[in-house]
Design an enzyme around this catalytic site. Structure first.
Site, PDB file in Angstrom:
ATOM      1  NE  ARG A  37      -4.144   1.896   2.644  1.00 28.01           N
ATOM      2  CZ  ARG A  37      -4.406   2.499   3.522  1.00 28.01           C
ATOM      3  NH1 ARG A  37      -3.335   2.635   4.447  1.00 28.01           N
ATOM      4  NH2 ARG A  37      -5.412   3.158   3.446  1.00 28.01           N
ATOM      5  CB  ILE A  63      -6.257   5.399  -0.077  1.00 26.46           C
ATOM      6  CG1 ILE A  63      -5.749   3.936  -0.233  1.00 26.46           C
ATOM      7  CG2 ILE A  63      -5.359   6.176   1.112  1.00 26.46           C
ATOM      8  CD1 ILE A  63      -4.406   3.701  -0.643  1.00 26.46           C
ATOM      9  CB  SER A  64     -11.033   2.312   0.634  1.00 24.31           C
ATOM     10  OG  SER A  64     -11.652   2.895  -0.475  1.00 24.31           O
ATOM     11  CD  GLN A  65     -11.161   1.064   8.083  1.00 25.61           C
ATOM     12  OE1 GLN A  65     -12.038   1.826   7.854  1.00 25.61           O
ATOM     13  NE2 GLN A  65     -11.032   0.568   9.194  1.00 25.61           N
ATOM     14  N   PRO A  66      -7.993  -0.143   4.385  1.00 31.26           N
ATOM     15  CG  PRO A  66      -5.545  -0.454   4.976  1.00 31.26           C
ATOM     16  CD  PRO A  66      -6.672   0.365   5.294  1.00 31.26           C
TER      17      PRO A  66
END
Ligand code: SAH
Length: 217
Positions: A37, A63-66
């Protein structure tokens, strides 16, 4: 520069956090282990790339939460022959994960700059099965339709009609649905011969799906 041992430790914690939040599909975990990431997060926030948190990226997006990326990818149930459409390229991270699981990934964003930057990362990582375009994803990608899987990573008030039409029979779409300024619901849509089944998965918070291409950035 962070030392390699500390980095390895952070990556271990990253995978542990994914598992503890319900990302249990081994193929998804392997894809998320392979795709670093780090390169998708820039500047000030790059130090926090391995935290399970959404982070700001260019053009006022996130960027989204993993763990949410993991859960959405898992819900999409991608197989190696699938052609997938992602609406909302953002940093490119979600598309990169999908590239490990699908035959071909198309990803679109209304911000040209995000598409340009994501393409550069895909090239550097040798992810040759991703094609990124700048376009308004609410209309899907008619030239490449139909798709086996569609993932929308921005919130719509309803699943956009053109996307439903571009989903193959037997296909799955994952989309956050609800008002953009409140908590939305992650919905899984399955298309069958006679219509669509909707399945509510969990509350999420995404940036809104906005109409039209963004002014040049
Ligand atoms: N999937 C991304 C995160 C997406 S953030 C990642 O992995 O980093 C949501 C993105 O949706 C933003 O980049 C925003 O520009 C984009 N977006 C919003 N409305 C859109 C539309 N109508 N068409 C295409 N992209 C859109």
């Amino acid at each position: 520069m962070t030392d390699p041992a500390a980095l390895a430790q952070r990556k271990m914690q990253f995978l542990f956090a994914l598992r503890s939040k319900g990302v249990t599909d081994q193929a998804v975990l392997t894809a998320m282990e392979r795709i670093d990431r780090g390169p998708f997060v820039r500047g000030l926030f790059s130090e926090r790339a391995y935290e399970d948190t959404p982070l700001p990226i260019a053009c006022g997006q996130t960027i989204s939460q993993p763990s949410v990326v993991g859960l959405m990818t898992q819900a999409l149930d991608v197989s190696p022959r699938d052609k997938v459409l992602e609406v909302g390229t953002g940093s490119g991270y979600q598309a990169a994960i999908l590239s490990q699981l699908a035959r071909r990934v198309y990803t679109v964003d209304r911000h040209k700059r995000l598409v340009r930057e994501a393409r550069a990362i895909f090239e550097a990582m040798d992810l040759a099965n991703i094609t990124a375009f700048s376009s308004d994803g609410s209309f899907g990608l008619p030239d490449q339709a139909p798709f086996d899987r569609i993932i929308v990573t921005a919130a719509a008030e309803d699943p956009p009609g053109p996307l439903l039409q571009q989903l193959k029979v037997g296909g799955i779409m994952v989309v956050p649905v609800g008002q953009s300024d409140s908590v939305q619901s992650l919905i899984r849509v399955r298309r069958h011969e006679a219509g669509f089944d909707y399945d509510e998965m969990r509350p999420v918070r995404f940036v809104p799906l906005v109409e039209g291409l963004a002014p040049d950035s």
